[in-house]
Design a protein around this motif. Structure first.
Motif, PDB file in Angstrom:
ATOM      1  N   ALA A 163       0.831  -1.201   0.000  1.00  0.00           N
ATOM      2  CA  ALA A 163       0.000   0.000   0.000  1.00  0.00           C
ATOM      3  C   ALA A 163       0.864   1.249   0.000  1.00  0.00           C
ATOM      4  O   ALA A 163       2.013   1.239   0.452  1.00  0.00           O
ATOM      5  CB  ALA A 163      -0.920   0.004   1.215  1.00  0.00           C
ATOM      6  N   VAL A 164       0.294   2.319  -0.493  1.00  0.00           N
ATOM      7  CA  VAL A 164       0.933   3.626  -0.459  1.00  0.00           C
ATOM      8  C   VAL A 164       0.158   4.502   0.518  1.00  0.00           C
ATOM      9  O   VAL A 164      -1.075   4.573   0.454  1.00  0.00           O
ATOM     10  CB  VAL A 164       0.954   4.276  -1.848  1.00  0.00           C
ATOM     11  N   VAL A 165       0.872   5.134   1.406  1.00  0.00           N
ATOM     12  CA  VAL A 165       0.263   6.082   2.343  1.00  0.00           C
ATOM     13  C   VAL A 165       0.803   7.464   2.010  1.00  0.00           C
ATOM     14  O   VAL A 165       2.008   7.630   1.798  1.00  0.00           O
ATOM     15  CB  VAL A 165       0.569   5.721   3.802  1.00  0.00           C
ATOM     16  N   ALA A 166      -0.084   8.414   1.954  1.00  0.00           N
ATOM     17  CA  ALA A 166       0.322   9.752   1.529  1.00  0.00           C
ATOM     18  C   ALA A 166      -0.286  10.816   2.428  1.00  0.00           C
ATOM     19  O   ALA A 166      -1.269  10.574   3.130  1.00  0.00           O
ATOM     20  CB  ALA A 166      -0.105  10.003   0.083  1.00  0.00           C
ATOM     21  N   TRP A 167       0.326  11.965   2.376  1.00  0.00           N
ATOM     22  CA  TRP A 167      -0.227  13.159   2.997  1.00  0.00           C
ATOM     23  C   TRP A 167      -0.632  14.133   1.895  1.00  0.00           C
ATOM     24  O   TRP A 167       0.128  14.355   0.950  1.00  0.00           O
ATOM     25  CB  TRP A 167       0.794  13.823   3.913  1.00  0.00           C
ATOM     26  N   TRP A 180       4.438   1.254   1.708  1.00  0.00           N
ATOM     27  CA  TRP A 180       4.493   0.562   2.983  1.00  0.00           C
ATOM     28  C   TRP A 180       5.569  -0.515   3.026  1.00  0.00           C
ATOM     29  O   TRP A 180       6.219  -0.700   4.045  1.00  0.00           O
ATOM     30  CB  TRP A 180       3.124  -0.062   3.273  1.00  0.00           C
ATOM     31  N   ASP A 181       5.789  -1.219   1.942  1.00  0.00           N
ATOM     32  CA  ASP A 181       6.698  -2.359   2.015  1.00  0.00           C
ATOM     33  C   ASP A 181       8.165  -1.964   1.917  1.00  0.00           C
ATOM     34  O   ASP A 181       8.992  -2.428   2.699  1.00  0.00           O
ATOM     35  CB  ASP A 181       6.353  -3.403   0.950  1.00  0.00           C
ATOM     36  N   ASN A 182       8.496  -1.098   1.003  1.00  0.00           N
ATOM     37  CA  ASN A 182       9.920  -0.800   0.799  1.00  0.00           C
ATOM     38  C   ASN A 182      10.307   0.611   1.198  1.00  0.00           C
ATOM     39  O   ASN A 182      11.451   1.013   1.030  1.00  0.00           O
ATOM     40  CB  ASN A 182      10.325  -1.058  -0.650  1.00  0.00           C
ATOM     41  N   ALA A 183       9.336   1.377   1.731  1.00  0.00           N
ATOM     42  CA  ALA A 183       9.590   2.740   2.212  1.00  0.00           C
ATOM     43  C   ALA A 183      10.042   3.679   1.109  1.00  0.00           C
ATOM     44  O   ALA A 183      10.647   4.718   1.386  1.00  0.00           O
ATOM     45  CB  ALA A 183      10.595   2.762   3.357  1.00  0.00           C
ATOM     46  N   TYR A 184       9.762   3.355  -0.132  1.00  0.00           N
ATOM     47  CA  TYR A 184      10.058   4.293  -1.221  1.00  0.00           C
ATOM     48  C   TYR A 184       9.220   5.545  -1.004  1.00  0.00           C
ATOM     49  O   TYR A 184       8.041   5.472  -0.696  1.00  0.00           O
ATOM     50  CB  TYR A 184       9.737   3.673  -2.564  1.00  0.00           C
ATOM     51  N   THR A 185       9.832   6.710  -1.168  1.00  0.00           N
ATOM     52  CA  THR A 185       9.141   7.966  -0.892  1.00  0.00           C
ATOM     53  C   THR A 185       9.061   8.853  -2.123  1.00  0.00           C
ATOM     54  O   THR A 185       9.859   8.739  -3.060  1.00  0.00           O
ATOM     55  CB  THR A 185       9.846   8.740   0.229  1.00  0.00           C
ATOM     56  N   ILE A 230       8.767  12.067   5.128  1.00  0.00           N
ATOM     57  CA  ILE A 230       7.734  11.091   5.435  1.00  0.00           C
ATOM     58  C   ILE A 230       8.417   9.783   5.815  1.00  0.00           C
ATOM     59  O   ILE A 230       9.419   9.389   5.212  1.00  0.00           O
ATOM     60  CB  ILE A 230       6.758  10.907   4.247  1.00  0.00           C
ATOM     61  N   SER A 231       7.875   9.126   6.828  1.00  0.00           N
ATOM     62  CA  SER A 231       8.450   7.857   7.280  1.00  0.00           C
ATOM     63  C   SER A 231       7.326   6.995   7.825  1.00  0.00           C
ATOM     64  O   SER A 231       6.198   7.465   8.008  1.00  0.00           O
ATOM     65  CB  SER A 231       9.508   8.097   8.358  1.00  0.00           C
TER      66      SER A 231
END
Length: 115
Positions: free
Chosen positions: A31-35, A52-57, A69-70
Motif C-alpha cells: 500500500a501507499v500512504v500519503a499526505w 508501505w513495504d519498501n519505504a520508497y518515498t 515522510i516515514s
C-alpha cells in the motif's frame, strides 16, 4: 481501514511539527500512504507519499528538503516531519491510503504557521 491523523497545531515560521497517521487494519502489503493538504480556498494537493513495504518515498516540490515522510510498520503509523515551516504551509493535512483495491482518507488535522 481507518486512518487517524494527529499532530496538527499552531507553529512558528522556521519551526517544526510532526504529524502522525495511525492506521487500523491488517497488513498493508505494498500500500501507499500519503499526505495531502488543503489550504482555505484552494484545492487539495499532494504533499508526500511512502510505500508501505519498501519505504520508497515521493515528495511534492514544495515539500522537498523540508518535509520527511516515514513509517513505523510495527505501530502502523506514518509520520510527516515538517521542518523550516512557512506560513504557506498552513492547511488542513489529510492522510490517505491506497492498497491497490480501495483508497481511504483520514480526517484532517489543522496546521497553522504564524509568520
Amino acid at each position: 481501514v481507518q486512518l487517524q491523523a494527529s499532530g496538527g497545531r499552531l507553529g512558528a515560521a522556521w519551526g517544526s511539527l510532526r504529524l502522525s497517521c495511525a492506521a487500523s487494519g491488517d497488513s498493508f502489503g505494498s500500500a501507499v500512504v500519503a499526505w495531502f493538504r488543503q489550504a482555505p480556498g484552494k484545492e487539495r494537493e499532494f504533499v508526500a507519499a511512502i510505500r508501505w513495504d519498501n519505504a520508497y518515498t515521493n515528495y511534492a516540490n514544495s515539500a522537498k528538503g523540508r518535509f520527511t515522510i516515514s513509517r513505523d510498520r510495527a505501530k502502523k503509523t506514518v509520520f510527516l516531519q515538517m521542518n523550516s515551516l512557512k506560513p504557506e504551509d498552513t492547511a488542513v493535512y489529510y492522510c490517505y491510503l491506497d492498497d491497490g483495491l480501495n483508497d481511504y482518507w483520514g480526517q484532517g488535522t489543522q496546521v497553522t504557521v504564524s509568520s
